[in-house]
Write an enzyme that holds these catalytic residues in place. Structure first.
Site, PDB file in Angstrom:
ATOM      1  N   GLY A  37      -5.045  -4.211  -9.751  1.00  0.00           N
ATOM      2  CA  GLY A  37      -5.629  -5.362 -10.442  1.00  0.00           C
ATOM      3  C   GLY A  37      -7.094  -5.116 -10.735  1.00  0.00           C
ATOM      4  O   GLY A  37      -7.533  -3.969 -10.779  1.00  0.00           O
ATOM      5  N   SER A  46      -7.674  -0.126  -5.974  1.00  0.00           N
ATOM      6  CA  SER A  46      -7.926   0.618  -7.197  1.00  0.00           C
ATOM      7  C   SER A  46      -7.413  -0.189  -8.373  1.00  0.00           C
ATOM      8  O   SER A  46      -6.767  -1.217  -8.205  1.00  0.00           O
ATOM      9  CB  SER A  46      -7.203   1.966  -7.147  1.00  0.00           C
ATOM     10  OG  SER A  46      -5.819   1.727  -7.283  1.00  0.00           O
ATOM     11  N   LYS A  47      -7.715   0.287  -9.539  1.00  0.00           N
ATOM     12  CA  LYS A  47      -7.344  -0.414 -10.774  1.00  0.00           C
ATOM     13  C   LYS A  47      -5.861  -0.775 -10.820  1.00  0.00           C
ATOM     14  O   LYS A  47      -5.487  -1.798 -11.381  1.00  0.00           O
ATOM     15  CB  LYS A  47      -7.685   0.460 -11.977  1.00  0.00           C
ATOM     16  CG  LYS A  47      -9.121   0.328 -12.419  1.00  0.00           C
ATOM     17  CD  LYS A  47      -9.183   0.151 -13.934  1.00  0.00           C
ATOM     18  CE  LYS A  47     -10.549  -0.293 -14.398  1.00  0.00           C
ATOM     19  NZ  LYS A  47     -11.550   0.743 -14.244  1.00  0.00           N
ATOM     20  N   ARG A  48      -5.041   0.087 -10.242  1.00  0.00           N
ATOM     21  CA  ARG A  48      -3.597  -0.173 -10.249  1.00  0.00           C
ATOM     22  C   ARG A  48      -3.290  -1.564  -9.704  1.00  0.00           C
ATOM     23  O   ARG A  48      -2.403  -2.248 -10.163  1.00  0.00           O
ATOM     24  CB  ARG A  48      -2.864   0.853  -9.373  1.00  0.00           C
ATOM     25  CG  ARG A  48      -2.348   2.074 -10.084  1.00  0.00           C
ATOM     26  CD  ARG A  48      -1.725   3.016  -9.073  1.00  0.00           C
ATOM     27  NE  ARG A  48      -2.653   3.393  -8.009  1.00  0.00           N
ATOM     28  CZ  ARG A  48      -2.561   3.009  -6.747  1.00  0.00           C
ATOM     29  NH1 ARG A  48      -1.564   2.250  -6.363  1.00  0.00           N
ATOM     30  NH2 ARG A  48      -3.448   3.399  -5.851  1.00  0.00           N
TER      31      ARG A  48
END
Ligand code: GLU
Length: 495
Positions: free
Chosen positions: A257, A253-255
């Site tokens: 990267g 997920s975006k967390r």
């Protein structure tokens, strides 16, 4: 009986292309190509509020950029259209009517308030939240009369008793107990159909033979299998691809990267490297070879070889692959791929890129060993575009230059001046300069380090005489003169 292979991806146009979608597209495409089947793009835009046509465009453009091609889709039509779910509403309504008449679906008049109370009670008793099927017991004629009188209702699927078996091509047989499955909503009170309902209607209508998608959808599969049966339609085979996991082993997920295809495109990852990297997310060629072409992937790909375990995203490997692909490109291709990045950095405009195409190709080729991404080029070559009296010196380059001092450089400048009038002949100049240094009994570095700093402001980089040829004689002479002054000026200050 085998049926013609027809696979699809059904992305929701609600954002950018997640790498997970790109991988699903790649695996579906490879499977279709390898088995001589058809690959369909269907846009799942049933969530009217979140779906946008920009996002649909981005999906089409992004996948095309990767070189993934579909045979049927909203942009090119096909015999099973329309390929936008929102344009298939009539067929969904028809399926809903059929299921209702057959008693496989029922109207539920429970109000949101009642459902909330039901849920709270279940939570308080620590039971799994589920609909208690109250409306399933209603007499159909009575339910129809209430609906006709205008009472709002949702349409629920009547989950049958027993169990549901899914023979997954990746995961093997998975058995679901139907008691664990809620009588789920097919059409909401506002008339909007839900994913599980429409995806089956469309897969059935489009004669999809294999559903290849991410493992997060495995929980939906028993519902879908039951629905295919209720519609009297032959279910597709399923293949659930392992989740793509971030370094923290949680779903990518975006967390963790960058996760969208666009991020990697913007950073200048070669498309070949992206496809190769995605192919490795849950699949391997032979357990050893990590760099392989898309053609080889397509030739070797079998759904049965996809791994069950999660594929852990390795950003370093991705970058390494990018470098491998970048260095394997022809000088002309590499220059073409780097050009938009050089233009965006303001180094050359399009006209200059055309006029100086050969020059640019040579410059790019000179840096290929030192970059892994196209986007790294502008920084490396910016010195060529600097004003001759304002070349930025990197600390290490300056330190090297100062260690050697500018004395030999000053002497060299005088020697060089008459030799650059007819342009820079790099091989001849290289040879003559080496002889000139040897005559003086000096080490090459005594000249080369200050010279490199003067011309490029860098401690390392392409061959010095290539740099001189790229810069041209006038610029070389000016840069060297400026450097001699700069080196002298601070030395005086140090005294
Ligand atoms: N719209 C769904 C998704 O993008 C489709 C899932 C499926 O392939 O059934 O996740």
């Amino acid at each position: 009986m085998p049926r013609p292979v027809r696979v699809r991806i059904a992305p929701s146009p609600t954002g950018t292309i997640h790498l997970g979608l790109a991988r699903t597209a790649l695996f579906n495409w490879a499977f279709a190509r390898r088995s001589g089947g058809r690959f369909v793009l269907r846009i799942e835009d049933t969530d009217r509020e979140r779906s946008t046509s920009e996002s649909e465009q981005e999906i089409i453009e992004g996948l095309s950029w990767l070189g993934i091609e579909w045979d049927e889709g909203p942009d090119r039509g096909g015999p099973f259209g329309p390929y936008r779910q929102s344009e298939r509403i009539e067929s969904h309504r028809e399926a809903a009517r059929t299921l209702l008449e057959a008693g496989r679906a029922y109207r539920c008049f429970c109000t949101p308030k009642r459902l909330a109370e039901l849920r709270e009670g279940q939570q308080a008793r620590k039971e799994t939240a589920a609909y208690d099927r109250r409306c399933r017991a209603l007499d159909p004629a009575e339910a129809a009369a209430r609906a006709d009188a205008g009472e709002p209702f949702a349409l629920r699927f009547a989950v049958p008793p027993g169990e549901t078996r899914v023979d997954d091509l990746v995961r093997g047989e998975v058995v679901f107990q139907n008691v664990d499955i809620d009588d789920w909503i097919m059409v909401r009170g506002d008339g909007n159909p839900t994913y599980n309902f429409v995806v089956v209607c469309d897969d059935a209508a489009m004669e999809i033979s294999h559903v290849v998608r991410g493992e997060e959808h495995l929980v939906n599969t028993p519902k879908q299998v039951q629905l295919f049966a209720a519609l009297d339609s032959r279910p597709p085979r399923f293949a659930h691809l392992p989740l793509m996991l971030g370094g923290d082993r949680k779903k990518l997920s975006k967390r963790a990267g960058d996760v969208s295809l666009e991020d990697y495109r913007a950073k200048g990852y070669p498309t070949g490297a992206i496809l190769n990297f995605l192919a490795l997310q849950g699949w391997a060629l032979d357990g050893e070879t990590e760099v392989f072409s898309t053609r080889r992937f397509v030739e070797a790909f079998r759904l049965e070889d996809v791994s069950k375990g999660g594929a852990v995203f390795d950003a370093d490997k991705f970058r390494w692959l990018a470098g491998e692909y970048l260095r394997a490109e022809s000088p002309a291709d590499l220059a073409g791929h780097c050009a938009p990045f050089a233009a965006a950095a303001g180094l050359l405009d399009e006209r200059q890129l055309t006029e100086r195409a050969e020059w640019f190709e040579a410059v790019v080729a000179g840096e290929r060993e030192r970059i892994s991404l196209y986007s790294e080029l502008p920084d490396r070559i910016a010195y060529l575009f600097a004003a001759d009296d304002a070349v930025a010196w990197e600390a290490k380059a300056e330190k090297n230059a100062r260690k050697q001092g500018g004395a030999l450089l000053a002497e060299y400048l005088e020697w060089l001046r008459p030799r650059l009038t007819g342009g820079v002949d790099a091989p001849a100049l290289r040879e003559a300069t080496r002889a000139w240094i040897a005559e003086r009994g000096a080490a090459f570095g005594v000249l080369f380090q200050p010279l490199r700093c003067a011309l490029a402001g860098k401690a390392g980089g392409p061959d010095l005489f290539d740099i001189m040829a790229w810069l041209g004689g006038e610029a070389c002479l000016r840069r060297i003169a400026v450097a001699i002054e700069r080196l002298a000026a601070v030395r005086e200050g140090e005294r």
